[in-house]
Design a protein around this motif. Structure first.
Motif, PDB file in Angstrom:
ATOM      1  N   PHE A   1       1.631   0.476  -1.805  1.00  0.00           N
ATOM      2  CA  PHE A   1       1.972   1.554  -0.877  1.00  0.00           C
ATOM      3  C   PHE A   1       3.478   1.501  -0.613  1.00  0.00           C
ATOM      4  N   ALA A   2       4.066   2.707  -0.476  1.00  0.00           N
ATOM      5  CA  ALA A   2       5.497   2.795  -0.141  1.00  0.00           C
ATOM      6  C   ALA A   2       5.636   3.499   1.203  1.00  0.00           C
ATOM      7  N   THR A   3       6.475   2.978   2.065  1.00  0.00           N
ATOM      8  CA  THR A   3       6.760   3.615   3.350  1.00  0.00           C
ATOM      9  C   THR A   3       8.144   4.244   3.273  1.00  0.00           C
ATOM     10  N   LEU A   4       8.179   5.575   3.410  1.00  0.00           N
ATOM     11  CA  LEU A   4       9.437   6.314   3.308  1.00  0.00           C
ATOM     12  C   LEU A   4       9.861   6.755   4.696  1.00  0.00           C
ATOM     13  N   SER A   5      11.054   6.361   5.070  1.00  0.00           N
ATOM     14  CA  SER A   5      11.605   6.759   6.362  1.00  0.00           C
ATOM     15  C   SER A   5      12.669   7.814   6.122  1.00  0.00           C
TER      16      SER A   5
ATOM     17  N   ARG B   1      10.683   5.325  -8.973  1.00  0.00           N
ATOM     18  CA  ARG B   1      11.701   6.368  -9.127  1.00  0.00           C
ATOM     19  C   ARG B   1      11.414   7.555  -8.194  1.00  0.00           C
ATOM     20  N   SER B   2      10.151   7.887  -8.025  1.00  0.00           N
ATOM     21  CA  SER B   2       9.819   9.035  -7.178  1.00  0.00           C
ATOM     22  C   SER B   2      10.070   8.748  -5.702  1.00  0.00           C
ATOM     23  N   THR B   3      10.043   7.479  -5.323  1.00  0.00           N
ATOM     24  CA  THR B   3      10.248   7.116  -3.911  1.00  0.00           C
ATOM     25  C   THR B   3      11.665   6.642  -3.621  1.00  0.00           C
ATOM     26  N   GLY B   4      12.407   6.222  -4.653  1.00  0.00           N
ATOM     27  CA  GLY B   4      13.750   5.687  -4.447  1.00  0.00           C
ATOM     28  C   GLY B   4      13.753   4.283  -3.885  1.00  0.00           C
ATOM     29  N   LEU B   5      12.641   3.566  -3.997  1.00  0.00           N
ATOM     30  CA  LEU B   5      12.550   2.204  -3.473  1.00  0.00           C
ATOM     31  C   LEU B   5      12.567   1.185  -4.619  1.00  0.00           C
ATOM     32  N   THR B   6      12.677  -0.075  -4.221  1.00  0.00           N
ATOM     33  CA  THR B   6      12.577  -1.155  -5.205  1.00  0.00           C
ATOM     34  C   THR B   6      11.192  -1.766  -5.113  1.00  0.00           C
ATOM     35  N   ARG B   7      10.837  -2.604  -6.114  1.00  0.00           N
ATOM     36  CA  ARG B   7       9.513  -3.230  -6.132  1.00  0.00           C
ATOM     37  C   ARG B   7       9.296  -4.104  -4.902  1.00  0.00           C
TER      38      ARG B   7
ATOM     39  N   ASP C   1      13.049  12.020  13.469  1.00  0.00           N
ATOM     40  CA  ASP C   1      12.931  11.093  12.334  1.00  0.00           C
ATOM     41  C   ASP C   1      11.462  10.981  11.937  1.00  0.00           C
ATOM     42  N   ARG C   2      11.235  10.866  10.622  1.00  0.00           N
ATOM     43  CA  ARG C   2       9.852  10.852  10.147  1.00  0.00           C
ATOM     44  C   ARG C   2       9.607   9.671   9.221  1.00  0.00           C
ATOM     45  N   SER C   3       8.377   9.171   9.302  1.00  0.00           N
ATOM     46  CA  SER C   3       7.967   8.087   8.424  1.00  0.00           C
ATOM     47  C   SER C   3       6.712   8.525   7.685  1.00  0.00           C
ATOM     48  N   GLU C   4       6.743   8.322   6.358  1.00  0.00           N
ATOM     49  CA  GLU C   4       5.623   8.781   5.523  1.00  0.00           C
ATOM     50  C   GLU C   4       5.161   7.630   4.631  1.00  0.00           C
ATOM     51  N   GLU C   5       3.876   7.410   4.586  1.00  0.00           N
ATOM     52  CA  GLU C   5       3.314   6.395   3.690  1.00  0.00           C
ATOM     53  C   GLU C   5       2.751   7.083   2.455  1.00  0.00           C
ATOM     54  N   ARG C   6       3.155   6.575   1.283  1.00  0.00           N
ATOM     55  CA  ARG C   6       2.711   7.177   0.028  1.00  0.00           C
ATOM     56  C   ARG C   6       1.958   6.150  -0.809  1.00  0.00           C
ATOM     57  N   LYS C   7       0.802   6.543  -1.281  1.00  0.00           N
ATOM     58  CA  LYS C   7      -0.041   5.665  -2.094  1.00  0.00           C
ATOM     59  C   LYS C   7       0.446   5.655  -3.533  1.00  0.00           C
ATOM     60  N   GLY C   8       0.528   4.453  -4.107  1.00  0.00           N
ATOM     61  CA  GLY C   8       1.002   4.312  -5.468  1.00  0.00           C
ATOM     62  C   GLY C   8      -0.074   3.815  -6.412  1.00  0.00           C
ATOM     63  N   PRO C   9       0.304   3.272  -7.556  1.00  0.00           N
ATOM     64  CA  PRO C   9      -0.681   2.770  -8.523  1.00  0.00           C
ATOM     65  C   PRO C   9      -1.319   1.477  -8.019  1.00  0.00           C
TER      66      PRO C   9
END
Length: 731
Positions: A104-108, A87-93, A65-73
């Motif tokens: 920042f968005a954390t994608l698991s 939309r690019s991350t599939g997350l909500t605000r 399993d992997r966790s990735e942090e992505r920087k946003g605006p």
């Protein structure tokens, strides 16, 4: 840990593509596995006549399993930017985290089964494989080097299911096309796979196939009192032609042995893929050949050997016809045929090139210690064999055949050998011509190639070098260094371009020879002017100015580009010998184009900088130049020599005295090209420079004192700069 076994079975893969295909398969698989987070314990690829095989050891059964942090605006950015990021991350605000004013968005991501990743990897590899040439077949959209027939893909003992253009993966493969039983067999582990192939007459490992060929060939030769003429290039090729290589010794008609051995070997090697053999201790060939079959014949290969002998006889009969017909015509008379052979659309005919090379050979001969008349004749005949039938049939033998024909006409052996050797060296493993005439013609030929192609803008770019100019430059460098030839590159450029323009405009070698006599010891610019106006004035006096202006930038650019190109090639050559690249740069910065002198400077500089005096003096030089650069930004540096000022520190006076002693010594040593002596003279500055910086303040408040000390540092810099540009030396 689990193992991946992959085989891509196709129709015959060209032998020349197999080794690179194995490297590409391993590289592409390694990259794809790394993207998925996998690092195999071992990864090996094999290539053969019909298959590419990959085995990867020690892969996990599933991805972690992997966790990735992505920087946003940034926080407060327009809604459109934030919505696009969501939309690019599939997350909500609400799932975003604010930190330092940025979202920042954390994608698991849940790990996937390794088999699924392998299926995607294999399809990507197959569809994007970098074959030099590929094809389509049937109605398939897939491109492969030859029609792809089977895909064996097994991971952890189980088939990895997928399909590519109707070809379904499985655990089946097949053995030798003829010697196998014709039935596919299963393999779910590499050991079983390799053993199954061996049982079905397929040697998987190319190294093992080579060893089988070599050992079998030597055994057959030993039994007949012969020895194999080894040929690594041919061994690599035949290794890729047979899955079950079986050496066979055949007999050829002894009558063909009156042909040159190079002709026999080339016919065997190029057309038939046979090895030549000889008797131990003898220079010539024996009337036999060694072929490599792909089957074990029931008669021991006797029928195959007879068939191969018939084909070889037909080839050698053709060679004999050319050999006999060519010798009916004198070699020099074939030069006329070269008038109809285009060397290059922008560079005229091969005959015109011969005239240019001949003119250059006359110029270079005294530098090498060769007779100019003999060198000119050798240069004139060096390309004559290009008009023979033998070279037309066997292009690899150009030069070699010319030597045989020249010797057969009773020419001076020195000229005959030069015709053969002027192509040397053709690579790092090839020797330079041993004779002065051969070295002269080799230099003239390579210099003409380089200068002419640079003159029309055909320079090597990146990996593209269609005219082998890098090899030509390295050849010039090697001949110059090994023969201690002092080439004035600028003069050679001027003469060649004058000859080239004369060929294109007037077709008159006489004008070129007249120009060469005018050039004399003139510098490049004067020589170039003579070249322009000698040619241009043949048209009209009023056109001189205009045409000269058009030609000047063209030639000047060619000269500058060629000088830089030689500098780069020499740096490569010296770096290969372990010389520091910064030392090469430091010497080249002086603008010298004498290859022998440049190398001598680099070697002397290398030795000097390994001493304590050299290291400390370099530090003093850099300190001096840094001070001068800083002061130059404030005001122009004072000119002239430093003087002894009343009340000056003893260290200042000592450095003035040391410079007064060192400068003439450096000059005298450089005049004799005693670069080690020049370095020893510079070493005498080490202690005075150290003492000066320790005890003397350069930026003295008194203007006269400061200017005097700046002049002194300028003298130090300039004295050292006569040997090399020390500012380019690291350390």
């Amino acid at each position: 840990m689990p193992q991946l076994l992959l085989e891509l079975l196709s129709e015959e893969i060209p032998a020349r593509m197999q080794a690179q295909a194995a490297r590409d398969l391993e590289r592409m698989a390694r990259d794809r596995l790394a993207e998925a987070g996998f690092i195999p314990e071992a990864l090996t690829a094999f290539a053969g006549p019909r298959r590419l095989t990959l085995v990867a050891q020690g892969l996990p059964t599933a991805q972690a399993d992997r966790s990735e942090e992505r920087k946003g605006p940034r926080v407060g950015a327009p809604d459109a930017a934030v919505d696009g990021f969501l939309r690019s991350t599939g997350l909500t605000r609400e799932q975003l985290v604010e930190r330092d004013g940025v979202w920042f968005a954390t994608l698991s991501r849940q790990g996937r089964p390794t088999a699924d990743i392998i299926a995607e990897m294999v399809e990507a590899i197959v569809r994007n494989f970098p074959w030099p040439k590929s094809m389509k077949w049937g109605t398939s959209a897939l491109r492969w080097v030859r029609p792809l027939r089977r895909i064996l893909c097994v991971f952890d003992g189980e088939v990895v299911p997928f399909a590519i253009e109707g070809i379904e993966s499985g655990d089946l493969t097949e053995g030798h096309r003829f010697m196998g039983d014709g039935k596919p067999f299963r393999a779910r582990h590499f050991d079983d796979y390799a053993a199954g192939l061996a049982a079905h007459f397929v040697v998987l490992d190319p190294a093992e196939r080579k060893a089988r060929i070599t050992q079998g060939a030597k055994t057959l030769c030993f039994a007949r009192g012969l020895e194999l003429v080894e040929d690594e290039g041919l061994l690599d090729e035949v290794c890729g032609l047979a899955e079950w290589p079986t050496p066979i010794l055949g007999d050829m008609d002894p009558a063909f042995l009156d042909l040159p051995p190079e002709v026999i070997r080339t016919s065997m090697r190029t057309h038939q893929k046979y090895f030549a053999v000889r008797r131990p201790g003898e220079a010539g060939l024996a009337p036999h050949f060694l072929a490599v079959a792909n089957i074990e014949a029931t008669d021991g290969g006797a029928a195959i050997a007879k068939g191969n002998a018939r084909v070889l006889s037909a080839r050698l009969n053709d060679a004999r016809f050319f050999w006999d017909e060519d010798r009916k015509v004198p070699l020099e008379s074939r030069l006329e045929k070269l008038k109809g052979v285009t060397f290059h659309a922008k560079l005229g005919t091969m005959y015109e090139r011969v005239e240019r090379v001949e003119a250059l050979a006359r110029e270079i001969a005294p530098l090498v210690g060769a007779d100019p008349a003999v060198a000119a004749k050798a240069a004139r005949l060096a390309k004559a064999d290009l008009g023979t039938g033998m070279v037309g049939e066997f292009p690899e033998l150009q030069g070699v055949i010319g030597r045989y024909y020249a010797a057969g006409e009773g020419m001076d052996p020195v000229i005959a050998d030069a015709i053969r050797d002027h192509y040397k060296p053709q690579g790092p493993g090839d020797a330079v011509p041993s004779d002065a005439v051969g070295a002269t013609v080799a230099l003239a030929d390579k210099l003409d190639t380089l200068i002419a192609f640079f003159a029309i803008g055909e320079k090597p770019t990146g990996s593209r070098d269609p005219f082998a100019l890098r090899r030509a430059a390295l050849g010039v460098i090697r001949v110059a260094l090994e023969k201690d030839v002092r080439i004035d590159l600028s003069r050679m450029v001027a003469l060649t371009l004058a000859s080239l323009f004369a060929d294109q405009k007037l077709g008159s070698l006489e004008r070129v020879e007249n120009l060469a006599s005018q050039i004399g010891e003139a510098g490049y610019e004067k020589a170039a002017e003579l070249a322009f106006f000698s040619i241009i004035s043949a048209y009209s006096p009023e056109g001189v100015q205009q045409m000269g202006a058009e030609r000047w930038p063209e030639v000047e650019k060619a000269r500058a580009d060629l000088h830089a190109f030689f500098a780069d090639r020499l740096k490569v050559s010296l770096r290969d010998q372990g010389k520091r690249h910064d030392l090469v740069d430091a010497v080249f910065a002086l603008g010298d184009d004498d290859i022998v002198r440049i190398v001598a400077r680099v070697e002397a500089l290398d030795g000097f900088l390994t001493t304590e005096d050299g290291k400390n003096l370099l530090a003093g030089y850099k300190r001096a130049t840094n001070i001068l650069k800083a002061e130059e930004k404030k005001e122009p540096l004072p000119t002239g020599a430093a003087e002894r000022l009343a009340g000056a520190p003893a260290e200042e006076a000592a450095l003035i005295d040391a410079l007064a002693a060192a400068e003439p010594e450096v000059g005298a040593a450089l005049a004799k090209e005693d670069f080690a002596g020049a370095m020893r003279a510079l070493a005498g500055l080490r202690a005075p420079v150290d003492a000066f910086f320790e005890k003397v303040l350069v930026n003295d408040p008194d203007v006269a004192t400061r200017h005097n000390r700046l002049r002194l540092l300028t003298q130090v810099r300039d004295a050292m700069g006569r040997v090399a540009d020390f500012s380019l030396v690291s350390g």
